[in-house]
Design a protein around this motif. Structure first.
Motif, PDB file in Angstrom:
ATOM      1  N   ASP A  83      -4.037   8.570  12.470  1.00 20.70           N
ATOM      2  CA  ASP A  83      -5.087   7.707  11.896  1.00 20.70           C
ATOM      3  C   ASP A  83      -4.533   6.428  11.254  1.00 20.70           C
ATOM      4  N   VAL A  84      -3.210   6.226  11.306  1.00 21.33           N
ATOM      5  CA  VAL A  84      -2.612   5.007  10.736  1.00 21.33           C
ATOM      6  C   VAL A  84      -2.440   3.978  11.848  1.00 21.33           C
ATOM      7  N   ALA A  85      -3.078   2.809  11.690  1.00 23.72           N
ATOM      8  CA  ALA A  85      -2.971   1.750  12.704  1.00 23.72           C
ATOM      9  C   ALA A  85      -2.546   0.444  12.020  1.00 23.72           C
ATOM     10  N   GLY A 100      -4.561  -5.744   8.514  1.00 26.01           N
ATOM     11  CA  GLY A 100      -3.433  -6.675   8.381  1.00 26.01           C
ATOM     12  C   GLY A 100      -3.334  -7.276   6.992  1.00 26.01           C
ATOM     13  N   GLU A 101      -4.220  -6.826   6.081  1.00 26.92           N
ATOM     14  CA  GLU A 101      -4.171  -7.354   4.703  1.00 26.92           C
ATOM     15  C   GLU A 101      -2.930  -6.836   3.963  1.00 26.92           C
ATOM     16  N   THR A 102      -2.600  -5.558   4.206  1.00 34.98           N
ATOM     17  CA  THR A 102      -1.406  -4.967   3.589  1.00 34.98           C
ATOM     18  C   THR A 102      -0.174  -5.490   4.325  1.00 34.98           C
ATOM     19  N   GLN A 103       0.774  -6.008   3.571  1.00 30.08           N
ATOM     20  CA  GLN A 103       1.991  -6.552   4.194  1.00 30.08           C
ATOM     21  C   GLN A 103       3.123  -5.523   4.241  1.00 30.08           C
ATOM     22  N   LEU A 104       3.127  -4.631   3.255  1.00 29.33           N
ATOM     23  CA  LEU A 104       4.167  -3.592   3.206  1.00 29.33           C
ATOM     24  C   LEU A 104       3.509  -2.256   2.915  1.00 29.33           C
ATOM     25  N   ALA A 127       0.856  -1.204   0.000  1.00 23.56           N
ATOM     26  CA  ALA A 127       0.000   0.000   0.000  1.00 23.56           C
ATOM     27  C   ALA A 127       0.884   1.243   0.000  1.00 23.56           C
ATOM     28  N   TRP A 128       0.326   2.307  -0.548  1.00 20.08           N
ATOM     29  CA  TRP A 128       1.037   3.587  -0.662  1.00 20.08           C
ATOM     30  C   TRP A 128       0.294   4.629   0.175  1.00 20.08           C
ATOM     31  N   VAL A 129       1.011   5.307   1.113  1.00 15.40           N
ATOM     32  CA  VAL A 129       0.372   6.293   1.999  1.00 15.40           C
ATOM     33  C   VAL A 129       1.159   7.603   1.925  1.00 15.40           C
ATOM     34  N   ALA A 130       0.498   8.656   1.441  1.00 20.29           N
ATOM     35  CA  ALA A 130       1.154   9.964   1.369  1.00 20.29           C
ATOM     36  C   ALA A 130       0.117  11.055   1.552  1.00 20.29           C
ATOM     37  N   GLY A 131       0.570  12.238   1.882  1.00 19.75           N
ATOM     38  CA  GLY A 131      -0.336  13.365   2.125  1.00 19.75           C
ATOM     39  C   GLY A 131      -1.150  13.739   0.913  1.00 19.75           C
ATOM     40  N   ALA A 160      -6.440   2.556   1.776  1.00 21.25           N
ATOM     41  CA  ALA A 160      -5.088   2.130   2.155  1.00 21.25           C
ATOM     42  C   ALA A 160      -5.008   1.877   3.659  1.00 21.25           C
ATOM     43  N   LEU A 161      -5.588   2.806   4.444  1.00 20.89           N
ATOM     44  CA  LEU A 161      -5.536   2.678   5.914  1.00 20.89           C
ATOM     45  C   LEU A 161      -6.321   1.463   6.396  1.00 20.89           C
TER      46      LEU A 161
END
Length: 671
Positions: free
Chosen positions: A368-370, A353-357, A332-336, A346-347
């Motif tokens: 808000d990222v857990a 736990g589906e996203t591994q990286l 997943a990709w997380v950016a402003g 993405a979050l």
């Protein structure tokens, strides 16, 4: 000692919060008021103490109010002038008063004069000071006299007992703490001034050793505390990691294999890894990080990779997706810049736990990222992040393992002191087929030759970068400059495909431009410094950096590392504008003469000092005020050994020494 509110504020600016902080506020230089000099014997450019009688004194109006007084020592006359003065000074210089004035005598309109000297009214038998007069670093709202009185009061009040025993001091050939401190605040008149100014006197050696020892103790304690904590064991199961190595069209270098082996061993242990992976530009750190990520993933853990800029995070996302998605890894990709819907999606994947990286910028450690089960946090270009940010990311998963990466190599002395709580792996070789980049320094006046060079290179099938100048004051100005440069370059090269990339482009636009450049659809790429890291286009063999004199050594070396990534000979042309400052001249000389990142980093450290090199905010370690990393390397070696001995012996000395030098400033070492 409780400070009055009026004094406490300026003291706080100087970093002085306690009586003991006053003791460690050491002089920056000294003045000699222990002997009198006859007026006629004063040497030009030398500050002297003169005792004389005031003959006449008046406030004159020559465009501005000026206090002028004529003095005599019986043989010669001296004029003194004050452009800024108080009524008390007028009274101090009444005719007939005997005064001592300290300052530099120089030729004036009426004869020898001193401007703004220090003045003290004296009697005929007023004794001279028995020690040199210290001059301390001070700030607005706190006079030199006030500060001197506060420090002398602290010296008289505190016991200043030693934290180290006599046997150890004798073994290290160091003087007593109290004796050394008193000497530096009140040195006798006959002392070798050079040894004081250059901080080589035995009293300075003692203070520097104590400071380094405190740093070493703090770092070793942080290291031991971490080793005592628990983290998930993530052994190498050789499934995903082997699959990645087999899928690559090239072999890992020996240095990459060695670095990964140490990381793999750390991840398999039950305490949190804190490892710094450093290697020069283009040495293949990302691949080693990918192997570490796969090792965590094959154990059911999640991985977060954080980069300081969106373009670098994107480069990691594209490269790791290319390597890992075919192996079944969910990324997943997380950016402003992510739109609300994409970010929410993405979050949700990360939290479930589906996203591994998860790859992104500082957005990864927002509230808000857990993560469901964060096992490894990878931080690229770690020196660009504040320690609070690294702590925030680590806190997302209890005690995850941490791998920090840096393409700015850390000089050995810096590593021994500021990174003593980390394990360090070094990738000290480049992949085969890389050619050293030839660097040329070219004056702006020869721009036409540079343009001709680009035309020739592109005609031969190569590609080039044109990097716009760095304008720190304003991102808007930098964007304007980039757009103007782009238009000028398009006009200059109407026959070439010219592209533009800068920090304000949307993520997908940046990705498209970089993809077109890599696919050779763009021959000449105009860019801001966003391309300094992560960009890999082997066919690009020429880089022009405008206003190279404005950039730091690390940045110039990083930018230069974007070329020379293939087998063809590559060049970096550093365009500079006159006049050059001494610092800019020194930087350009270093980058011209060196391709070795470690040598460049060592020179950078010497030019800027550790505070600027690391960024004072970025380093969790206490910055050294007195010791010099290069000159005092011998003290770092012995302080490391003493720190280990004190901690092994469980003596109270370690706690006492730390309390004296750091007090409560040890929290950030836990990052």
């Amino acid at each position: 000692m409780a400070f009055s509110p009026a004094v406490a504020k300026p003291l706080e600016k100087l970093g002085i919060r306690s009586t003991f902080d006053l003791v460690l506020h050491l002089p920056m230089r000294y003045e000699d008021e222990t002997r009198l000099t006859p007026i006629r014997e004063a040497q030009p450019g030398e500050s002297v103490l003169v005792e004389a009688e005031v003959v006449e004194s008046e406030v004159k109006y020559r465009g501005r109010r000026t206090l002028v007084a004529k003095l005599t020592d019986g043989k010669s006359e001296l004029w003194i002038r004050f452009l800024n003065f108080y009524p008390s000074q007028v009274k101090q210089l009444e005719p007939g008063k005997r005064v001592r004035v300290f300052g530099e005598i120089r030729p004036g309109f009426f004869g020898d004069e001193m401007v703004h000297p220090r003045v003290k009214v004296v009697g005929k038998d007023t004794p001279l000071p028995k020690s040199l007069t210290p001059v301390y670093p001070t700030t607005a709202g706190l006079s030199q006299h006030q500060l001197r009185e506060l420090i002398l009061g602290a010296l008289d009040k505190l016991a200043l007992e030693d934290t180290l025993d006599n046997a150890l001091l004798a073994k290290l050939r160091l003087g007593e703490f109290r004796e050394s401190v008193l000497f530096l605040h009140r040195p006798p008149p006959g002392v070798d001034r050079t040894s004081l100014d250059e901080r080589t006197h035995p009293a300075w050696e003692r203070l520097k050793f104590d400071e380094i020892l405190a740093q070493q103790l703090a770092m070793r304690i942080a290291y031991r505390e971490r080793r005592a904590k628990s983290a998930p064991k993530l052994p190498d199961k050789h499934t995903l990691t082997n699959a990645l190595v087999k899928s690559l069209p090239f072999a890992l270098t020996k240095a990459q294999k060695k670095s990964y082996a140490t990381i793999a061993r750390d991840l398999a242990e039950a305490h949190p890894m804190r490892r710094l992976l450093q290697g020069d530009v283009g040495s293949g750190k990302t691949l080693v990080a990918a192997l570490a990520a796969l090792q965590a993933i094959e154990n059911g853990a999640q991985v977060a990779l954080m980069a300081p800029t969106e373009i670098l995070a994107e480069q990691h996302f594209l490269k790791l997706s290319h390597w890992l998605v075919p192996l079944g890894v969910r990324i997943a990709w997380v950016a402003g810049s992510l739109k609300a819907r994409a970010k929410k999606q993405a979050l949700a994947g990360i939290a479930a736990g589906e996203t591994q990286l998860a790859i992104g910028t500082h957005a990864l450690f927002q509230g808000d990222v857990a993560f469901a089960r964060l096992g490894l946090a990878i931080v690229d270009e770690q020196q660009r992040f504040g320690v609070e940010q690294r702590l925030a990311l680590a806190a997302k998963g209890g005690e995850p393992h941490q791998l920090m990466m840096s393409a700015t190599p850390i000089p050995r002395t810096l590593s021994m002191s500021y990174f003593a709580d980390l394990d360090v792996s070094v990738i000290d070789e480049l992949p085969p087929g890389r050619t050293p980049v030839q660097t040329k320094l070219v004056s702006e006046k020869r721009r036409d030759e540079v343009i001709k060079r680009i035309r020739t290179a592109c005609a031969e099938g190569a590609q080039a970068y044109w990097v716009c100048p760095l304008i720190e004051e304003s991102e808007t100005l930098q964007l304007k400059t980039a757009l103007e440069t782009f238009e000028t370059i398009k006009e200059t090269f109407p026959d070439l495909a010219v592209g533009l990339v800068h920090g304000r482009l949307k993520a997908e636009e940046k990705a498209q431009v970089m993809a077109d450049f890599k696919a050779k659809k763009i021959q000449l790429l105009v860019a801001t410094t966003v391309i300094e890291v992560g960009v890999d286009v082997p066919n690009a063999t020429l880089m022009v950096i405008e206003h190279a004199e404005r950039m730091g050594l690390a940045q110039l070396h990083q930018l230069r590392g974007r070329v020379g990534r293939g087998a063809k000979k590559s060049h970096a042309i550093l365009l500079y504008h006159q006049p050059l400052s001494e610092m800019a001249r020194a930087r350009l000389k270093v980058i011209y003469e060196n391709n070795d990142g470690f040598e460049i980093a060592r020179a950078d450290l010497q030019l800027r000092g550790p505070g600027e090199f690391l960024g004072a905010r970025q380093s969790g370690a206490p910055l050294l005020r007195f010791a010099d990393l290069e000159r005092d390397a011998h003290l770092i070696e012995s302080a490391r050994n003493v720190a280990d001995d004190l901690l092994a012996g469980k003596s109270r000395a370690a706690a006492r020494h730390l309390d004296r030098w750091l007090g409560t400033r040890q929290f950030y070492l836990k990052a």
